[in-house]
Design an enzyme around this catalytic site. Structure first.
Site, PDB file in Angstrom:
ATOM      1  N   HIS A   1      46.653  33.203  75.215  1.00 43.61           N
ATOM      2  CA  HIS A   1      45.996  34.484  75.463  1.00 43.61           C
ATOM      3  C   HIS A   1      44.803  34.613  74.526  1.00 43.61           C
ATOM      4  CE1 HIS A   1      50.170  36.148  76.841  1.00 43.61           C
ATOM      5  NE2 HIS A   1      49.586  35.420  77.772  1.00 43.61           N
TER       6      HIS A   1
ATOM      7  N   SER B   1      50.709  33.053  72.504  1.00 35.49           N
ATOM      8  CA  SER B   1      49.899  34.269  72.381  1.00 35.49           C
ATOM      9  C   SER B   1      49.638  34.528  70.899  1.00 35.49           C
ATOM     10  CB  SER B   1      50.595  35.449  73.073  1.00 35.49           C
ATOM     11  OG  SER B   1      49.752  36.590  73.082  1.00 35.49           O
TER      12      SER B   1
ATOM     13  N   ASP C   1      55.453  37.173  78.603  1.00 33.65           N
ATOM     14  CA  ASP C   1      54.719  36.241  79.453  1.00 33.65           C
ATOM     15  C   ASP C   1      55.187  34.815  79.173  1.00 33.65           C
ATOM     16  OD1 ASP C   1      52.830  35.445  81.360  1.00 33.65           O
ATOM     17  OD2 ASP C   1      51.301  35.095  79.834  1.00 33.65           O
TER      18      ASP C   1
END
Length: 358
Positions: free
Chosen positions: A197, A171, A293
Site C-alpha cells: 500500500h 502495508s 487486506d
C-alpha cells in the site's frame, strides 16, 4: 476514552492549520501543539508528551531526517512523515522509514486546501495506526541504508521449477520489511510479485531503491511483462497488480477497477489472482500492516494449494494483516522477519525445518 494526542511539525502555517482542522474533526484524536521547526518541537515534545508526531520532511533550522534520527535514538515515538512527490522527496521519505518513521502521507502540490481535505481519511487513519505501532530504538545502520546479513543461497541439490513464484503483500511498515526480505534473496530465486500500500508517485522510487540495494532486479510493474526468475514486480500506486497466464508463461496485469478493502493496489486482488493462476506453485507471504487486506486472498491461495507464511507479531510494526490471515486459517507458518527469506527459499525447495506451524 483518551484521545490520540498529535504534535504537528511543519514550516508551512497553512499546512499546520489544515492538519489541525482535519485531526481535531475526528472524535478520537486531537492536536495538542504545532511547531514550525524541530528546534521548537523539541521542547514541546518534552512538555506535551504527544502520542504521535506528524513531521515535514524538509524544514529550516534542522533537516527533518536529522531530527528524526536523533528522536528515534533518544526518545523513540510514532512518527508519520509528510512528504513531497518529488524524486528527492521520495528518497528522503524512504530514508525516514529506514530511520523508524511508521508511515508517510504525500503533501499535495496544488490547491492545497481542497486536496489536503480529500486526504482526511488517509491522514487520520495513518495517525490512528501509528498510535498503536511497535516502535524500536534506532540502532546504528550502514551509511548506504543496506540491511545487514548475507544473501541466502539456493541449495544446489534441489531444483526449483521456473513455475514457482513468490507473492508478497504488505502495508504499514512494509517498505522496510519488503527490503529486509528481498535484500537476502539470491539472483536465481523465482519471480516475485509485490503489492505494498503506497500512494501513486512513490512506488517507482521505491522499486528503484530496492533495485539498487538487492541482488535481484526490482521494477515497478507496467503490465504485460513476462514474470522472470530473479525479478520482482511492484504494484504501481494507481493500479491493482494481478498475475495472469499467457501460454506457458506467467505475466503481470494492471487493473484500475475499484479499490478493494479501500485500497488500490489491493493485496487481496494480487493473492486471489495468484490462487487462480499459480495454485500450489506459489509461496504467499503476508507482512506487517494494518487492516485485513490480503487475508481473504491468502485463504484462497491456501485452498488452491499454495504454502503461506506470515510475519510474526514481534517483528511487525503493525500486526494487523498477518493476524487476520492467521485467524482465517490461511497461514501455514509464522516466521520472524529476519528468517523470512530463508524460510521462503527452504519451502520452495522443500527443505528445512518449519519455524512455527499454525
Amino acid at each position: 476514552m483518551k484521545k490520540i494526542s498529535v504534535l504537528i511539525i511543519d514550516d508551512s502555517a497553512l499546512i499546520r492549520k489544515l492538519l489541525t482542522e482535519i485531526i481535531n474533526a475526528r472524535p478520537d484524536m486531537e492536536v495538542i501543539g504545532a511547531a514550525p521547526d524541530p528546534i521548537v518541537a523539541r521542547e514541546m515534545i518534552r512538555t506535551l508528551n504527544p502520542d504521535v508526531l506528524t513531521l515535514d520532511v524538509e524544514m529550516p533550522k534542522m533537516d527533518g531526517l536529522e531530527f528524526l534520527e536523533k528522536l528515534m535514538r533518544l526518545r523513540p515515538m510514532p512518527v508519520v512523515m509528510v512528504s513531497t512527490l518529488t524524486e528527492r522527496g521520495s528518497e528522503v521519505t524512504f530514508r525516514a522509514l529506514e530511520l523508524g518513521a511508521v508511515d508517510f502521507v504525500a503533501k499535495p502540490k496544488m490547491d492545497i486546501r481542497n486536496s489536503l481535505e480529500a486526504y482526511t481519511d488517509e491522514i487520520t487513519g495513518k495517525i490512528r495506526t501509528a498510535s498503536t505501532a511497535r516502535i524500536h530504538r534506532l540502532e546504528p545502520v550502514a551509511s548506504n541504508g543496506a540491511a545487514s546479513g548475507s544473501i541466502v543461497q539456493m541449495p544446489r541439490h534441489h531444483g526449483i521449477s521456473t513455475e514457482k513464484l513468490i507473492i508478497i503483500g504488505a502495508s504499514t511498515g512494509g517498505t522496510e520489511a519488503i527490503k529486509d526480505v528481498l535484500i537476502h534473496l539470491p539472483p536465481d530465486c523465482p519471480g516475485i510479485l509485490i503489492t505494498q500500500h503506497m500512494p501513486e508517485g512513490f512506488t517507482r522510487s521505491f522499486a528503484e531503491r530496492l533495485d539498487r540495494l538487492c541482488k535481484i532486479r526490482v521494477k515497478e510493474a507496467e503490465g504485460g511483462e513476462r514474470v522472470l526468475p530473479g525479478h520482482a514486480y511492484l504494484a504501481p500506486g494507481h493500479s491493482h497488480l494481478l498475475l495472469k497466464k499467457s501460454g506457458a508463461n506467467y505475466v503481470t496485469e494492471l487493473s484500475q477497477t475499484d479499490p478493494v478493502n479501500r485500497h488500490r493496489p489491493s493485496v487481496d486482488v494480487l493473492f486471489q489472482s495468484a490462487a487462480h493462476c499459480a495454485g500450489k506453485n506459489a509461496v504467499g507471504v503476508i507482512l506487517t500492516g494494518m487492516g485485513k487486506d490480503g487475508a481473504a486472498g491468502m485463504l484462497d491461495m491456501h485452498h488452491a494449494g499454495a504454502y503461506n507464511l506470515a510475519q510474526d507479531e514481534t517483528s511487525c510494526v503493525v500486526f494487523g494483516m498477518p493476524k487476520e490471515a492467521i485467524t482465517l486459517g490461511a497461514v501455514d507458518e509464522i516466521v520472524p522477519l529476519q528468517d523470512m527469506a530463508r524460510r521462503i527459499l527452504a519451502r520452495l525447495v522443500g527443505a528445512g525445518k518449519q519455524a512455527v506451524r499454525v
